[in-house]
Scaffold this motif. Structure first.
Motif, PDB file in Angstrom:
ATOM      1  N   LEU A  47       0.863  -1.168   0.000  1.00  0.00           N
ATOM      2  CA  LEU A  47       0.000   0.000   0.000  1.00  0.00           C
ATOM      3  C   LEU A  47       0.905   1.224   0.000  1.00  0.00           C
ATOM      4  O   LEU A  47       1.746   1.379   0.892  1.00  0.00           O
ATOM      5  N   SER A  48       0.782   2.070  -1.028  1.00  0.00           N
ATOM      6  CA  SER A  48       1.601   3.286  -1.139  1.00  0.00           C
ATOM      7  C   SER A  48       0.693   4.503  -1.044  1.00  0.00           C
ATOM      8  O   SER A  48      -0.425   4.491  -1.554  1.00  0.00           O
ATOM      9  N   PHE A  49       1.185   5.545  -0.400  1.00  0.00           N
ATOM     10  CA  PHE A  49       0.407   6.758  -0.183  1.00  0.00           C
ATOM     11  C   PHE A  49       1.017   7.928  -0.932  1.00  0.00           C
ATOM     12  O   PHE A  49       2.237   8.061  -0.997  1.00  0.00           O
ATOM     13  N   ALA A  50       0.156   8.809  -1.458  1.00  0.00           N
ATOM     14  CA  ALA A  50       0.633  10.013  -2.135  1.00  0.00           C
ATOM     15  C   ALA A  50       1.316  10.939  -1.127  1.00  0.00           C
ATOM     16  O   ALA A  50       2.281  11.632  -1.463  1.00  0.00           O
ATOM     17  N   ASP A  51       0.834  10.943   0.107  1.00  0.00           N
ATOM     18  CA  ASP A  51       1.412  11.757   1.173  1.00  0.00           C
ATOM     19  C   ASP A  51       2.543  10.969   1.828  1.00  0.00           C
ATOM     20  O   ASP A  51       2.308   9.981   2.524  1.00  0.00           O
ATOM     21  N   ASP A  52       3.775  11.399   1.610  1.00  0.00           N
ATOM     22  CA  ASP A  52       4.944  10.699   2.144  1.00  0.00           C
ATOM     23  C   ASP A  52       5.037  10.706   3.669  1.00  0.00           C
ATOM     24  O   ASP A  52       5.826   9.963   4.242  1.00  0.00           O
ATOM     25  N   SER A  53       4.236  11.552   4.332  1.00  0.00           N
ATOM     26  CA  SER A  53       4.318  11.597   5.789  1.00  0.00           C
ATOM     27  C   SER A  53       3.537  10.463   6.463  1.00  0.00           C
ATOM     28  O   SER A  53       3.703  10.227   7.654  1.00  0.00           O
ATOM     29  N   VAL A  54       2.700   9.748   5.711  1.00  0.00           N
ATOM     30  CA  VAL A  54       1.941   8.643   6.292  1.00  0.00           C
ATOM     31  C   VAL A  54       2.912   7.547   6.736  1.00  0.00           C
ATOM     32  O   VAL A  54       3.791   7.132   5.986  1.00  0.00           O
ATOM     33  N   ASN A  55       2.756   7.129   7.981  1.00  0.00           N
ATOM     34  CA  ASN A  55       3.576   6.077   8.600  1.00  0.00           C
ATOM     35  C   ASN A  55       5.058   6.444   8.659  1.00  0.00           C
ATOM     36  O   ASN A  55       5.921   5.585   8.556  1.00  0.00           O
ATOM     37  N   THR A  56       5.344   7.730   8.853  1.00  0.00           N
ATOM     38  CA  THR A  56       6.712   8.208   9.035  1.00  0.00           C
ATOM     39  C   THR A  56       6.934   8.476  10.517  1.00  0.00           C
ATOM     40  O   THR A  56       6.098   9.089  11.174  1.00  0.00           O
ATOM     41  N   ALA A  57       8.062   8.017  11.033  1.00  0.00           N
ATOM     42  CA  ALA A  57       8.333   8.142  12.461  1.00  0.00           C
ATOM     43  C   ALA A  57       8.917   9.505  12.844  1.00  0.00           C
ATOM     44  O   ALA A  57       8.650  10.004  13.915  1.00  0.00           O
ATOM     45  N   VAL A  58       9.716  10.122  11.971  1.00  0.00           N
ATOM     46  CA  VAL A  58      10.390  11.378  12.290  1.00  0.00           C
ATOM     47  C   VAL A  58      10.186  12.350  11.131  1.00  0.00           C
ATOM     48  O   VAL A  58      10.217  11.948   9.975  1.00  0.00           O
ATOM     49  N   ALA A  59       9.999  13.634  11.457  1.00  0.00           N
ATOM     50  CA  ALA A  59       9.797  14.648  10.416  1.00  0.00           C
ATOM     51  C   ALA A  59      10.931  14.608   9.402  1.00  0.00           C
ATOM     52  O   ALA A  59      12.103  14.590   9.773  1.00  0.00           O
TER      53      ALA A  59
END
Length: 148
Positions: A47-59
């Motif tokens: 599953l890939s998201f257009a928003d790269d911040s989804v499921n990201t641990a650190v900014a």
């Protein structure tokens, strides 16, 4: 105003008779399936998201390895698990059952320290999309080898 989020589903298996895939992903799926009580895991997709911040641990960090959908699809029912694979660890997000369309969210995901997590509504949207487009979960056609 309701905002929509964009995502895509890509099967990670190929071949219909005896599906195969990347050994690391397949072994991970097998372990999760065993943990979840699925004796036969025959579907695995990314599953890939257009928003790269989804499921990201650190900014500004790279998203965790992969958000995967795995499980079992039979003639009249299916059970899919949505999880995040990161190195040697996993975060269970949710389980969706079809045809009753029951979705169970896990505390593992709600308690995870991530910048942008999917809401319950977005998880439902993911499962609804998968259930309406089950062909995306099918293994890709196998590759034919030619002897010269």
């Amino acid at each position: 105003m309701k905002t929509t989020f964009e995502f895509s589903v890509e099967s990670l298996l190929f071949g219909f008779e005896n599906p195969k895939g990347n050994i690391e992903q397949v072994l991970f799926a097998k372990k999760v399936a065993e943990y979840e009580g699925i004796s036969y895991c025959n579907r695995l997709a990314k599953l890939s998201f257009a928003d790269d911040s989804v499921n990201t641990a650190v900014a500004g960090a790279v998203p965790l390895d992969e958000t995967l959908v795995l499980g079992y699809e039979g003639w009249s029912d299916s059970v899919f698990h949505l999880c995040i694979r990161s190195g040697r660890t996993a975060i269970r997000m949710a389980t969706g059952s079809f045809p009753n369309r029951e979705i169970v969210m896990y505390d593992d995901y709600s308690n995870a320290v991530l910048l942008n997590k999917l809401s319950e509504e977005q998880v439902r949207e993911v499962f609804d999309f998968i259930w309406k487009n089950m062909d995306l979960m099918q293994p890709k056609p196998g590759y034919m080898f030619r002897e010269d």
